[in-house]
Design a protein around this motif. Sequence first.
Motif, mmCIF file in Angstrom:
data_model
loop_
_atom_site.group_PDB
_atom_site.id
_atom_site.type_symbol
_atom_site.label_atom_id
_atom_site.label_comp_id
_atom_site.label_asym_id
_atom_site.label_seq_id
_atom_site.Cartn_x
_atom_site.Cartn_y
_atom_site.Cartn_z
ATOM 1 N N TYR A 125 14.678 50.053 8.495
ATOM 2 C CA TYR A 125 13.702 49.624 9.492
ATOM 3 C C TYR A 125 14.125 48.248 9.976
ATOM 4 C CZ TYR A 125 10.915 53.131 7.003
ATOM 5 O OH TYR A 125 10.471 54.291 6.403
ATOM 6 N N TYR A 126 14.526 48.171 11.254
ATOM 7 C CA TYR A 126 15.005 46.878 11.754
ATOM 8 C C TYR A 126 14.994 46.849 13.273
ATOM 9 C CZ TYR A 126 17.935 42.705 12.151
ATOM 10 O OH TYR A 126 18.417 41.450 12.432
ATOM 11 N N SER A 142 23.843 48.655 7.024
ATOM 12 C CA SER A 142 23.090 47.409 7.205
ATOM 13 C C SER A 142 23.853 46.426 8.076
ATOM 14 C CB SER A 142 22.781 46.767 5.837
ATOM 15 O OG SER A 142 21.988 47.626 5.052
ATOM 16 N N PRO A 155 12.160 41.177 10.465
ATOM 17 C CA PRO A 155 12.385 41.662 9.092
ATOM 18 C C PRO A 155 13.302 42.884 9.050
ATOM 19 C CG PRO A 155 10.147 42.165 9.814
ATOM 20 C CD PRO A 155 10.776 41.352 10.901
ATOM 21 N N LYS A 157 14.245 45.925 6.551
ATOM 22 C CA LYS A 157 13.712 46.576 5.357
ATOM 23 C C LYS A 157 14.498 47.838 5.045
ATOM 24 C CE LYS A 157 9.140 44.704 6.048
ATOM 25 N NZ LYS A 157 7.730 44.958 6.288
ATOM 26 N N GLY A 159 14.078 51.233 2.703
ATOM 27 C CA GLY A 159 13.071 52.006 1.986
ATOM 28 C C GLY A 159 13.702 53.076 1.127
ATOM 29 N N LEU A 168 9.304 49.769 0.257
ATOM 30 C CA LEU A 168 10.165 48.992 1.147
ATOM 31 C C LEU A 168 10.631 47.707 0.473
ATOM 32 C CD1 LEU A 168 8.157 49.334 4.477
ATOM 33 C CD2 LEU A 168 10.126 50.669 3.728
ATOM 34 N N TYR A 169 11.901 47.400 0.666
ATOM 35 C CA TYR A 169 12.505 46.169 0.160
ATOM 36 C C TYR A 169 12.989 45.366 1.351
ATOM 37 C CZ TYR A 169 12.519 48.493 -4.372
ATOM 38 O OH TYR A 169 12.135 49.130 -5.529
ATOM 39 N N GLU A 170 12.516 44.138 1.467
ATOM 40 C CA GLU A 170 12.958 43.289 2.570
ATOM 41 C C GLU A 170 14.211 42.527 2.153
ATOM 42 O OE1 GLU A 170 11.214 39.908 5.595
ATOM 43 O OE2 GLU A 170 9.851 41.378 4.715
#
Length: 197
Positions: A125-126, A142, A155, A157, A159, A168-170
């Motif tokens: 998610y970006y 990424s 942010p 994230k 997931g 979710l990990y930021e």
Amino acid sequence: MVKKPLVDYQTFLIGRKPALYGNTGSPTFMKNLHLFEHYPCVTENIDIFDGEDFYLFFQNEELKETFLSKLRDVKPRSPEFHRLLGVTLGYPPLAAQFFAECHRLEEEKHIDEYERLFKQKVFFYYSGIRCNGHVNDLVENSVWLWERYYIEDEPFKVGMIEDNIVRLYEVKPYDFDELERVKQRKLDLITKKETTL
């Protein structure tokens, strides 16, 4: 005040996302449809399920024509169509290929292989981009996203499914140590799941 992350249509409208895909079944998409009407659009042979009208908007006519020339050689709803759609929407090529492979395995009823691959899925998610990919491609996907969609303070994230929910990990852009920790967390979850079966 916490800044809300961008969604796909916002990223498209600011010119960062190359294409935008939606259908008449999405209330958010339909509410904003008037914002996209002056963009080049394709509506034929792009549906992924029955019952809705689908739209694929492009930043410019050249992107639309490139897509249409590639679409001619692709069977509707096929794994190759899903790969082409993913790349067209601005997803990392490895992520688009992963999604297409999952679709192929599911379509061909290779359930065991599909489930094995599904367990290795992570979500991204970006900057209005939402896609998924293989855990082993986590770093490459990424970096690909950061290089193309970097927006300060937006942010990023990753997931993964933990205990039947998406956690979710930021991760800050280019924080490779944290990215490796997130990757290892997913690999540990896969190993744990395999040993408890």
